[in-house]
Write a protein that holds these residues in place. Structure first.
Motif, short mmCIF file in Angstrom:
data_model
loop_
_atom_site.label_atom_id
_atom_site.label_comp_id
_atom_site.label_asym_id
_atom_site.label_seq_id
_atom_site.Cartn_x
_atom_site.Cartn_y
_atom_site.Cartn_z
N TYR A 140 0.82 -1.22 0.00
CA TYR A 140 0.00 0.00 0.00
C TYR A 140 0.85 1.27 0.00
O TYR A 140 0.49 2.26 -0.60
CB TYR A 140 -0.94 0.04 1.21
CG TYR A 140 -2.14 -0.88 1.08
CD1 TYR A 140 -2.85 -0.98 -0.11
CD2 TYR A 140 -2.58 -1.65 2.17
CE1 TYR A 140 -3.97 -1.80 -0.22
CE2 TYR A 140 -3.69 -2.48 2.07
CZ TYR A 140 -4.38 -2.56 0.88
OH TYR A 140 -5.47 -3.37 0.77
N SER A 171 -0.43 8.29 -1.29
CA SER A 171 -0.12 7.88 0.08
C SER A 171 -0.62 6.47 0.38
O SER A 171 -1.59 5.98 -0.22
CB SER A 171 -0.74 8.87 1.08
OG SER A 171 -2.13 8.66 1.17
N LYS A 192 -2.14 5.49 2.99
CA LYS A 192 -3.49 5.57 3.58
C LYS A 192 -4.56 5.58 2.46
O LYS A 192 -5.57 4.89 2.56
CB LYS A 192 -3.57 6.86 4.41
CG LYS A 192 -4.92 7.16 4.99
CD LYS A 192 -5.13 6.47 6.32
CE LYS A 192 -6.47 6.88 6.93
NZ LYS A 192 -6.99 5.86 7.84
N GLU A 238 -4.71 2.11 0.87
CA GLU A 238 -5.36 1.12 1.73
C GLU A 238 -6.88 1.27 1.70
O GLU A 238 -7.62 0.29 1.50
CB GLU A 238 -4.83 1.26 3.16
CG GLU A 238 -5.43 0.22 4.08
CD GLU A 238 -4.82 0.23 5.48
OE1 GLU A 238 -3.89 1.05 5.72
OE2 GLU A 238 -5.27 -0.57 6.31
N GLN A 289 -4.78 13.28 0.54
CA GLN A 289 -3.43 13.80 0.36
C GLN A 289 -3.40 15.16 -0.35
O GLN A 289 -2.60 16.02 0.01
CB GLN A 289 -2.63 12.78 -0.46
CG GLN A 289 -1.16 13.09 -0.62
CD GLN A 289 -0.44 11.99 -1.40
OE1 GLN A 289 -1.06 10.98 -1.78
NE2 GLN A 289 0.84 12.18 -1.62
N GLN A 334 -14.19 9.44 5.45
CA GLN A 334 -13.64 8.55 4.43
C GLN A 334 -14.75 7.78 3.70
O GLN A 334 -15.70 8.40 3.26
CB GLN A 334 -12.60 7.59 5.04
CG GLN A 334 -11.31 8.30 5.44
CD GLN A 334 -11.34 8.78 6.88
OE1 GLN A 334 -11.76 8.02 7.74
NE2 GLN A 334 -10.93 9.99 7.13
#
Ligand SMILES: [Fe+2]
Ligand SMILES: [Fe+2]
Lengths: 230, 285
Positions: A46, A54, A56, A59, A204, B247
């Motif tokens: 990842y 990134s 994160k 993922e 990001q 998210q």
């Protein structure tokens, strides 16, 4: 990234992963063979695309967003099978947008993961051979293609993708944008795709999406694109 | 001529409203209304009109303003960036208002000024090709202006359906209860494929009765500007509206947003017409 995220299995193409699953008993006593889509493994860690993308983002994008497309595609496919076995044409038609959206999401992301690779594994290294020639024929140079591609990405109004596609009739390559998760099917063959949904960069880059479009070329896997080009 | 008549028809209700007593304000509002035409489907109608003179007469009021298209500006938020915490983070609000909304305003102004030039040179292909940019960025400006005004801090007395007695009754009549309405609205929001908005809309009919309510979703930045349609309440379902905090958990965003809905604003829009729902927008012109 933790080692559990680093998978050894090579990335499977969406079609192959769909076929790899075994059959399953059907609904309401009807037995039919049904294949299930699965989340393909990444062939890199990842965090391996940093700093362009990134860890994160990768993922969440792979393990959450792509997984949701897979689950929802399987759900819609199951309903489609049921609608087919009961000859319910209205339901079959009503399910088509879901298949297009979630099936498209599955196909697009699967192709996307494949057409990215870490810099130390060839990310950003220019294409060679027939694809390079086709790009030069259509755009003059790789840099000119990237510039036009980034303009196309920036011009997407809402969620969507930009693709370098090959016209199956003429063999030439061109840039096309697709809304939401509309997949590259029909007359055009997907060669290279960039995800322009906000989830692909927002953690990001936030509103500075032009920076993401610029950086992503550092991790483009042109070798994978060459293999798709015919 | 037909369009002049139309403009008067649209303007008339405002003449009778109490804030129109101020002549200067009224005059400004009338100028302000001209570029607003460009944002609506009316534009398309005029452009496609078989009599090109109609178009010229309609949009030409631009020269009355100093030689260019009117410039829109970013409306101020009626609360602080952190006032919607914990439901929407300060960082999201800051970026969403000062960057995203600002970009729509900037691009709308650019598109309108190109449009004004295209009109003055009689460049019809350019006028047509600019329509999508006007729709997208104008829609982005309208939608976000409406959105900011239909949110408020959770501690506000306006943040409960009780602040919208008439609308509340209509909601209960239409969906059977507040909970059922919210569930239906959430389902619509979560069903959006890609970027878009969910709206509670009042649809007026020709009889002049208070309109019926409907939940509609619009894609990308398509605004609710149809004939007789009044946007009562809108929720931004673009990922930029929630991603930094939620998210992929957009269902939680959709649940939490009920805590910060400004029902007093919704009531005002419900009792008023399109003009009422666009009052924030006009204030930013
Ligand atoms: Fe994505
Ligand atoms: Fe937004």
């Amino acid at each position: 990234m933790s080692s559990k995220l680093l998978r050894s299995t090579p990335l499977r193409a969406a079609v192959r992963s769909t076929q790899s699953q075994s059959s399953r008993a059907g609904l309401a006593g009807t037995t039919f063979v049904r294949t299930k889509a699965t989340l393909p493994d990444l062939s890199y860690d990842y965090g391996a695309l940093e700093p362009a993308i990134s860890g994160k983002i990768m993922e969440l994008h792979h393990s959450k967003h792509h997984q949701t497309y897979v689950n929802s595609l399987n759900d819609a496919s199951e309903k489609m099978e049921a609608a087919k076995s009961s000859n319910d044409v209205a339901s079959q038609i009503a399910l088509q947008p879901l298949i297009n959206f979630h099936g498209g999401g599955h196909l697009n992301h699967t192709l996307f993961w494949e057409n990215l690779t870490p810099k130390n594994q060839g990310g950003g290294e220019p294409p060679t051979g027939a694809l390079s020639t086709a790009i030069n024929d259509s755009y003059g140079s790789l840099d000119a293609l990237k510039e036009k591609f980034n303009t196309a990405l920036a011009g997407i109004q809402g969620s969507g993708w930009a693709w370098l596609v090959q016209d199956t009739q003429t063999g030439s390559v061109s840039i096309k944008t697709y809304a939401n998760q509309d997949p590259v099917v029909g007359q055009f063959r997907p060669i290279l795709g960039i995800d322009a949904w906000e989830h692909a960069y927002y953690l990001q880059y936030q509103n500075r999406k032009a920076e993401y479009f610029k950086a992503v070329w550092d991790v483009v896997n042109w070798k994978a694109a060459e293999k798709r080009f015919k | 001529m037909a369009n002049k008549h139309h403009t008067q028809t649209r303007t008339e209700p405002r003449r009778h409203s109490k804030e129109s007593r101020n002549d200067v304000q009224d005059l400004l509002k009338r100028f302000a209304f001209v570029p607003l035409l460009l944002l609506t489907a009316l534009l398309a109608r005029y452009l496609l009109s078989p009599t090109p003179t109609t178009l010229t007469e309609t949009v030409i009021p631009a020269p009355v303003l100093p030689n260019m298209a009117h410039q829109y500006s970013l409306p101020k938020l009626p609360y602080a960036y952190n006032a919607l915490e914990p439901h929407i983070s300060e960082q999201i609000m800051t970026l969403h208002h000062s960057k995203h909304h600002q970009t729509y305003v900037t691009n709308l102004n650019n598109a309108l000024s190109s449009y004004t030039s295209a009109l003055s040179t009689g460049n019809v292909p350019a006028q047509i090709s600019l329509q999508q940019a006007i729709k997208f960025n104008g829609g982005g400006h309208i939608n976000h202006s409406l959105f900011w005004a239909n949110l408020c801090p959770a501690s506000s007395p306006d943040a409960t359906l009780a602040a919208a007695p008439k609308l509340g009754d209509a909601i209960k009549r239409t969906w059977g209860g507040e909970a059922q309405f919210k569930e239906a609205f959430e389902t619509a929001l979560l069903g959006i494929q890609g970027s878009g908005w969910g709206w509670l809309v009042k649809v007026e009919n020709h009889t002049g009765e208070r309109g019926r309510l409907a939940i509609v979703t619009t894609k990308d930045q398509d605004p609710v500007v149809g004939k007789g349609e009044v946007p009562v309440l809108g929720v931004d379902m673009w990922e930029h509206a929630y991603y930094l905090q939620y998210q992929n958990g957009k269902a939680a965003y959709v649940k939490n947003i009920w805590n910060i809905i400004n029902w007093r604003t919704a009531e005002k829009r419900y009792l008023g017409g399109q003009d009422e729902s666009w009052s924030v927008l006009k204030a930013s012109m």
